[in-house]
Write a protein that holds these residues in place. Sequence first.
Motif, PDB file in Angstrom:
ATOM      1  N   ALA A  31       0.822  -1.210   0.000  1.00 39.84           N
ATOM      2  CA  ALA A  31       0.000   0.000   0.000  1.00 39.84           C
ATOM      3  C   ALA A  31       0.854   1.258   0.000  1.00 39.84           C
ATOM      4  O   ALA A  31       0.488   2.271  -0.608  1.00 39.84           O
ATOM      5  CB  ALA A  31      -0.930   0.000   1.213  1.00 39.84           C
ATOM      6  N   LEU A  32       2.010   1.204   0.688  1.00 41.44           N
ATOM      7  CA  LEU A  32       2.896   2.363   0.762  1.00 41.44           C
ATOM      8  C   LEU A  32       3.979   2.331  -0.301  1.00 41.44           C
ATOM      9  O   LEU A  32       4.869   3.186  -0.293  1.00 41.44           O
ATOM     10  CB  LEU A  32       3.543   2.422   2.156  1.00 41.44           C
ATOM     11  CG  LEU A  32       2.578   2.581   3.335  1.00 41.44           C
ATOM     12  CD1 LEU A  32       3.364   2.639   4.659  1.00 41.44           C
ATOM     13  CD2 LEU A  32       1.717   3.828   3.176  1.00 41.44           C
ATOM     14  N   HIS A  33       3.921   1.339  -1.188  1.00 41.58           N
ATOM     15  CA  HIS A  33       4.884   1.203  -2.291  1.00 41.58           C
ATOM     16  C   HIS A  33       6.316   1.117  -1.783  1.00 41.58           C
ATOM     17  O   HIS A  33       7.239   1.699  -2.362  1.00 41.58           O
ATOM     18  CB  HIS A  33       4.754   2.382  -3.269  1.00 41.58           C
ATOM     19  CG  HIS A  33       3.364   2.562  -3.802  1.00 41.58           C
ATOM     20  ND1 HIS A  33       2.773   1.696  -4.705  1.00 41.58           N
ATOM     21  CD2 HIS A  33       2.415   3.512  -3.533  1.00 41.58           C
ATOM     22  CE1 HIS A  33       1.544   2.100  -4.989  1.00 41.58           C
ATOM     23  NE2 HIS A  33       1.294   3.193  -4.295  1.00 41.58           N
ATOM     24  N   LEU A  34       6.507   0.366  -0.706  1.00 45.87           N
ATOM     25  CA  LEU A  34       7.848   0.151  -0.173  1.00 45.87           C
ATOM     26  C   LEU A  34       8.607  -0.804  -1.068  1.00 45.87           C
ATOM     27  O   LEU A  34       8.060  -1.810  -1.530  1.00 45.87           O
ATOM     28  CB  LEU A  34       7.780  -0.390   1.253  1.00 45.87           C
ATOM     29  CG  LEU A  34       7.048   0.489   2.285  1.00 45.87           C
ATOM     30  CD1 LEU A  34       7.055  -0.191   3.657  1.00 45.87           C
ATOM     31  CD2 LEU A  34       7.688   1.865   2.366  1.00 45.87           C
ATOM     32  N   THR A  35       9.871  -0.522  -1.323  1.00 41.51           N
ATOM     33  CA  THR A  35      10.665  -1.362  -2.225  1.00 41.51           C
ATOM     34  C   THR A  35      11.250  -2.576  -1.518  1.00 41.51           C
ATOM     35  O   THR A  35      11.699  -3.511  -2.184  1.00 41.51           O
ATOM     36  CB  THR A  35      11.809  -0.535  -2.826  1.00 41.51           C
ATOM     37  OG1 THR A  35      12.602   0.032  -1.774  1.00 41.51           O
ATOM     38  CG2 THR A  35      11.245   0.584  -3.695  1.00 41.51           C
ATOM     39  N   ALA A  36      11.266  -2.585  -0.200  1.00 40.72           N
ATOM     40  CA  ALA A  36      11.849  -3.696   0.551  1.00 40.72           C
ATOM     41  C   ALA A  36      10.842  -4.188   1.588  1.00 40.72           C
ATOM     42  O   ALA A  36       9.992  -3.412   2.057  1.00 40.72           O
ATOM     43  CB  ALA A  36      13.148  -3.262   1.241  1.00 40.72           C
ATOM     44  N   PRO A  37      10.898  -5.461   1.953  1.00 37.27           N
ATOM     45  CA  PRO A  37       9.996  -5.963   2.993  1.00 37.27           C
ATOM     46  C   PRO A  37      10.255  -5.279   4.326  1.00 37.27           C
ATOM     47  O   PRO A  37      11.312  -4.660   4.551  1.00 37.27           O
ATOM     48  CB  PRO A  37      10.349  -7.462   3.062  1.00 37.27           C
ATOM     49  CG  PRO A  37      11.035  -7.771   1.768  1.00 37.27           C
ATOM     50  CD  PRO A  37      11.751  -6.508   1.388  1.00 37.27           C
ATOM     51  N   VAL A  38       9.300  -5.406   5.231  1.00 39.82           N
ATOM     52  CA  VAL A  38       9.468  -4.873   6.573  1.00 39.82           C
ATOM     53  C   VAL A  38      10.533  -5.694   7.287  1.00 39.82           C
ATOM     54  O   VAL A  38      10.873  -6.802   6.856  1.00 39.82           O
ATOM     55  CB  VAL A  38       8.140  -4.927   7.341  1.00 39.82           C
ATOM     56  CG1 VAL A  38       7.091  -4.077   6.660  1.00 39.82           C
ATOM     57  CG2 VAL A  38       7.652  -6.368   7.474  1.00 39.82           C
ATOM     58  N   PRO A  39      11.117  -5.198   8.397  1.00 38.49           N
ATOM     59  CA  PRO A  39      12.128  -5.971   9.134  1.00 38.49           C
ATOM     60  C   PRO A  39      11.611  -7.359   9.504  1.00 38.49           C
ATOM     61  O   PRO A  39      10.472  -7.525   9.933  1.00 38.49           O
ATOM     62  CB  PRO A  39      12.380  -5.116  10.372  1.00 38.49           C
ATOM     63  CG  PRO A  39      12.042  -3.721   9.931  1.00 38.49           C
ATOM     64  CD  PRO A  39      10.910  -3.862   8.965  1.00 38.49           C
ATOM     65  N   ALA A  40      12.467  -8.355   9.334  1.00 34.28           N
ATOM     66  CA  ALA A  40      12.058  -9.740   9.541  1.00 34.28           C
ATOM     67  C   ALA A  40      11.582  -9.986  10.968  1.00 34.28           C
ATOM     68  O   ALA A  40      10.599 -10.705  11.198  1.00 34.28           O
ATOM     69  CB  ALA A  40      13.214 -10.675   9.199  1.00 34.28           C
ATOM     70  N   GLN A  41      12.264  -9.406  11.943  1.00 40.27           N
ATOM     71  CA  GLN A  41      11.874  -9.616  13.338  1.00 40.27           C
ATOM     72  C   GLN A  41      10.491  -9.046  13.623  1.00 40.27           C
ATOM     73  O   GLN A  41       9.691  -9.639  14.350  1.00 40.27           O
ATOM     74  CB  GLN A  41      12.918  -8.998  14.286  1.00 40.27           C
ATOM     75  CG  GLN A  41      14.253  -9.722  14.315  1.00 40.27           C
ATOM     76  CD  GLN A  41      15.122  -9.397  13.107  1.00 40.27           C
ATOM     77  OE1 GLN A  41      14.782  -8.522  12.292  1.00 40.27           O
ATOM     78  NE2 GLN A  41      16.237 -10.096  12.974  1.00 40.27           N
TER      79      GLN A  41
END
Length: 253
Positions: A159-169
């Motif tokens: 939704a926010l067009h982030l190019t990388a996944p959120v932190p794994a933890q």
Amino acid sequence: MVRAVRKPRAELPLVQLLPNALTLGAICAGLTAIRMAAFGAFNQAVGLVILAAVLDGVDGRLARALGSESPIGAELDSLADFVNFGVTPAMILYFWALEPADEIGWAAVLVYALCCVLRLARFNVGAKSDTPADKRFFTGVPSPAGALLALGPLFLARALHLTAPVPAQGAALWLVLSGALMVSRWPTFSLKTTIYAEHVRFVLIGVTAIVTMLAVYPWQTLLCFDVVYLFGLVLSWRASRRPAETAERPDGD
């Protein structure tokens, strides 16, 4: 020599097989979603999970409408829920964000899947109980809603067009919390209660609006679903403090 008389074979209309066919189709959708996620096709994987959720909502109602409810159909439905909403969303999140976390990421997958299977087992036992329950609520978050909550980090990133996944933890922690909501004793609104006839048009308008938003803004709509559902948990807890007019057990998960 006396020949044995054959008993007439029971006939079954093919249309009565349709509910179980939909359930098997939902399982195929869930397993294919895992394959899509393994190849990095996360958009298609999420679409297949939503398809499985739609089929899950249709098969039981269709079985009741056709009068083709059976013990094997109930077992198939429960197994489909575990595959589609217990295994598949956890694996999608694993391939998307949890692999860098190594053991922590995989542990979160296992915890979520076990929470889902425990939630389904508790529901199946409760459905066979003669003890009356408030039909307005489920106990804990149902597995389809739990799956969409678990995929919340993916919805947020898209939704926010982030190019990388959120932190794994962070994704691992969210997955565990989603599983905990399923096995919790938290009262959640049941969508299988009846409505007044004069409200049908508003429900149909709402469903049409949701389908349209999913088609135009899929990730924002799914993210809004998670936010609204979490807010609804607060409302359901407050509503559960008020006595119900009747006490019945809602059917289905």
